[in-house]
Motif scaffolding. Structure first.
Motif, PDB file in Angstrom:
ATOM      1  N   GLU A  30       0.808  -1.213   0.000  1.00  0.00           N
ATOM      2  CA  GLU A  30       0.000   0.000   0.000  1.00  0.00           C
ATOM      3  C   GLU A  30       0.847   1.271   0.000  1.00  0.00           C
ATOM      4  N   ALA A  31       2.084   1.175   0.437  1.00  0.00           N
ATOM      5  CA  ALA A  31       2.976   2.334   0.446  1.00  0.00           C
ATOM      6  C   ALA A  31       3.549   2.639  -0.939  1.00  0.00           C
ATOM      7  N   GLN A  32       3.251   1.777  -1.906  1.00  0.00           N
ATOM      8  CA  GLN A  32       3.797   1.940  -3.256  1.00  0.00           C
ATOM      9  C   GLN A  32       2.681   1.979  -4.312  1.00  0.00           C
ATOM     10  N   PRO A  33       1.725   2.890  -4.185  1.00  0.00           N
ATOM     11  CA  PRO A  33       0.602   2.904  -5.143  1.00  0.00           C
ATOM     12  C   PRO A  33       1.040   3.176  -6.581  1.00  0.00           C
ATOM     13  N   PHE A  34       2.074   3.982  -6.767  1.00  0.00           N
ATOM     14  CA  PHE A  34       2.536   4.290  -8.118  1.00  0.00           C
ATOM     15  C   PHE A  34       3.012   3.017  -8.817  1.00  0.00           C
ATOM     16  N   TYR A  35       3.814   2.225  -8.135  1.00  0.00           N
ATOM     17  CA  TYR A  35       4.345   1.009  -8.750  1.00  0.00           C
ATOM     18  C   TYR A  35       3.255  -0.035  -8.969  1.00  0.00           C
ATOM     19  N   MET A  36       2.283  -0.065  -8.083  1.00  0.00           N
ATOM     20  CA  MET A  36       1.165  -0.992  -8.282  1.00  0.00           C
ATOM     21  C   MET A  36       0.396  -0.618  -9.547  1.00  0.00           C
ATOM     22  N   GLN A  37       0.061   0.642  -9.681  1.00  0.00           N
ATOM     23  CA  GLN A  37      -0.706   1.090 -10.846  1.00  0.00           C
ATOM     24  C   GLN A  37       0.097   0.896 -12.129  1.00  0.00           C
ATOM     25  N   GLN A  38       1.345   1.301 -12.106  1.00  0.00           N
ATOM     26  CA  GLN A  38       2.203   1.183 -13.287  1.00  0.00           C
ATOM     27  C   GLN A  38       2.337  -0.284 -13.711  1.00  0.00           C
ATOM     28  N   SER A  39       2.548  -1.160 -12.766  1.00  0.00           N
ATOM     29  CA  SER A  39       2.721  -2.581 -13.068  1.00  0.00           C
ATOM     30  C   SER A  39       1.445  -3.194 -13.627  1.00  0.00           C
ATOM     31  N   TRP A  40       0.296  -2.811 -13.069  1.00  0.00           N
ATOM     32  CA  TRP A  40      -0.989  -3.333 -13.555  1.00  0.00           C
ATOM     33  C   TRP A  40      -1.221  -2.908 -15.003  1.00  0.00           C
ATOM     34  N   VAL A  41      -0.969  -1.643 -15.283  1.00  0.00           N
ATOM     35  CA  VAL A  41      -1.181  -1.119 -16.635  1.00  0.00           C
ATOM     36  C   VAL A  41      -0.242  -1.805 -17.633  1.00  0.00           C
ATOM     37  N   LYS A  42       0.971  -2.079 -17.207  1.00  0.00           N
ATOM     38  CA  LYS A  42       1.950  -2.729 -18.084  1.00  0.00           C
ATOM     39  C   LYS A  42       1.714  -4.234 -18.220  1.00  0.00           C
ATOM     40  N   GLY A  43       0.810  -4.784 -17.415  1.00  0.00           N
ATOM     41  CA  GLY A  43       0.518  -6.205 -17.495  1.00  0.00           C
ATOM     42  C   GLY A  43       1.560  -7.087 -16.822  1.00  0.00           C
ATOM     43  N   MET A  44       2.274  -6.526 -15.862  1.00  0.00           N
ATOM     44  CA  MET A  44       3.291  -7.303 -15.151  1.00  0.00           C
ATOM     45  C   MET A  44       2.624  -8.314 -14.220  1.00  0.00           C
TER      46      MET A  44
END
Length: 60
Positions: A30-44
């Motif tokens: 939860e402390a890393q919302p940017f990386y969560m969103q970015q990874s989801w969009v990139k399909g990681m």
């Protein structure tokens, strides 16, 4: 896979990597919302995302 399922998988991967419980791993995720969103969009996948989050958490 739904976002919520993927998020749980990321949290579980973080918990395993850090050898902590789900609640503690959830705090890290939860402390890393940017990386969560970015990874989801990139399909990681969950493991790739967990690795990215753990690397970011160590820098900060």
């Amino acid at each position: 896979m739904k976002y919520s399922e993927w998020e749980v998988a990321v949290t579980e991967a973080v918990a395993t990597a850090l050898q902590v419980n789900h609640a503690d791993a959830s705090g890290v995720v939860e402390a890393q919302p940017f990386y969560m969103q970015q990874s989801w969009v990139k399909g990681m996948d969950a493991q790739q995302t967990a690795t990215k989050i753990l690397a970011a958490a160590q820098v900060e």
